[in-house]
Design a protein around this motif. Structure first.
Motif, PDB file in Angstrom:
ATOM      1  N   LEU A  37       0.859  -1.179   0.000  1.00  0.00           N
ATOM      2  CA  LEU A  37       0.000   0.000   0.000  1.00  0.00           C
ATOM      3  C   LEU A  37       0.897   1.232   0.000  1.00  0.00           C
ATOM      4  CD1 LEU A  37      -2.554  -1.183   2.688  1.00  0.00           C
ATOM      5  CD2 LEU A  37      -2.715  -1.387   0.219  1.00  0.00           C
ATOM      6  N   GLU A  39       0.015   4.349  -1.397  1.00  0.00           N
ATOM      7  CA  GLU A  39      -0.738   5.605  -1.337  1.00  0.00           C
ATOM      8  C   GLU A  39      -0.209   6.656  -2.306  1.00  0.00           C
ATOM      9  OE1 GLU A  39      -3.768   8.050   0.189  1.00  0.00           O
ATOM     10  OE2 GLU A  39      -3.436   5.930   0.538  1.00  0.00           O
ATOM     11  N   LYS A  40      -0.110   6.268  -3.573  1.00  0.00           N
ATOM     12  CA  LYS A  40       0.324   7.151  -4.659  1.00  0.00           C
ATOM     13  C   LYS A  40       1.757   7.657  -4.496  1.00  0.00           C
ATOM     14  CE  LYS A  40      -4.377   8.649  -5.291  1.00  0.00           C
ATOM     15  NZ  LYS A  40      -5.322   9.710  -5.068  1.00  0.00           N
ATOM     16  N   MET A  82       3.922  -0.807   3.414  1.00  0.00           N
ATOM     17  CA  MET A  82       3.151   0.412   3.190  1.00  0.00           C
ATOM     18  C   MET A  82       4.018   1.618   3.475  1.00  0.00           C
ATOM     19  SD  MET A  82       0.689   0.557   6.536  1.00  0.00           S
ATOM     20  CE  MET A  82      -0.088  -0.992   6.258  1.00  0.00           C
ATOM     21  N   ALA A  86       0.277   6.033   3.753  1.00  0.00           N
ATOM     22  CA  ALA A  86      -0.813   5.058   3.741  1.00  0.00           C
ATOM     23  C   ALA A  86      -1.240   4.722   5.166  1.00  0.00           C
ATOM     24  CB  ALA A  86      -0.385   3.800   3.000  1.00  0.00           C
ATOM     25  N   THR A  89      -3.414   7.469   6.417  1.00  0.00           N
ATOM     26  CA  THR A  89      -4.745   7.402   5.802  1.00  0.00           C
ATOM     27  C   THR A  89      -5.570   6.290   6.416  1.00  0.00           C
ATOM     28  OG1 THR A  89      -3.753   8.205   3.756  1.00  0.00           O
ATOM     29  CG2 THR A  89      -5.961   7.293   3.605  1.00  0.00           C
ATOM     30  N   TYR A  99     -10.315   1.206   4.768  1.00  0.00           N
ATOM     31  CA  TYR A  99      -9.397   1.670   3.735  1.00  0.00           C
ATOM     32  C   TYR A  99      -9.503   0.805   2.483  1.00  0.00           C
ATOM     33  CZ  TYR A  99      -4.980   2.886   1.465  1.00  0.00           C
ATOM     34  OH  TYR A  99      -4.040   3.279   0.565  1.00  0.00           O
ATOM     35  N   TYR A 103     -11.367   2.610  -0.922  1.00  0.00           N
ATOM     36  CA  TYR A 103     -10.543   3.073  -2.036  1.00  0.00           C
ATOM     37  C   TYR A 103     -10.562   2.063  -3.169  1.00  0.00           C
ATOM     38  CZ  TYR A 103      -8.897   6.777   0.948  1.00  0.00           C
ATOM     39  OH  TYR A 103      -8.842   7.875   1.752  1.00  0.00           O
TER      40      TYR A 103
END
Length: 129
Positions: A37, A39-40, A82, A86, A89, A99, A103
């Protein structure tokens, strides 16, 4: 002779290049970030500047950690690679279950597998999300 080939090139090859460039607009995602994960966040490149302003290439890596988080639906620990973003978030939305279910665009193979397990467990319990 050059002008004949030049006209042919603009009519025939240009649509192929347009399709190629359209496909290239998608963001490139590293294989490492597909396994966790992220998270961009992903590996970026840039320049290191010395005092004399000499530039050399360098790599900016994301703040990656391996973390086990508790899943309330699965009643088990789930381990992920992660980023710290992340993890923040996940805390913000109220847990790993929220989560993964909230998403849609995870870009993570492991996240998708755990999400499928969550959906299967919810169907088994008679709850739908």
């Amino acid at each position: 002779m050059n002008s004949i080939f030049q006209g042919l090139r603009t009519r025939v090859v240009a649509p192929v290049w347009r399709d190629f460039l359209r496909k290239q607009k998608k963001p490139l995602i590293s294989n490492r970030s597909k396994m966790g994960l992220y998270e961009k966040r992903d590996v970026r490149t840039g320049n290191r500047h010395t005092f004399s302003d000499k530039k050399t290439r360098r790599v900016f890596k994301p703040n990656r950690i391996h973390k086990r988080v508790w899943s309330d639906i699965l009643q088990d620990w789930v381990g992920f690679d992660m980023t710290a973003a992340a993890l923040k978030t996940i805390d913000k939305v109220g847990g790993i279950d929220n989560y993964l279910l909230r998403y849609r665009n995870l870009q993570s193979f492991h996240g998708e597998r755990v999400r499928e397990k969550l959906y299967a467990k919810l169907r088994e319990q008679g709850r739908t999300h």
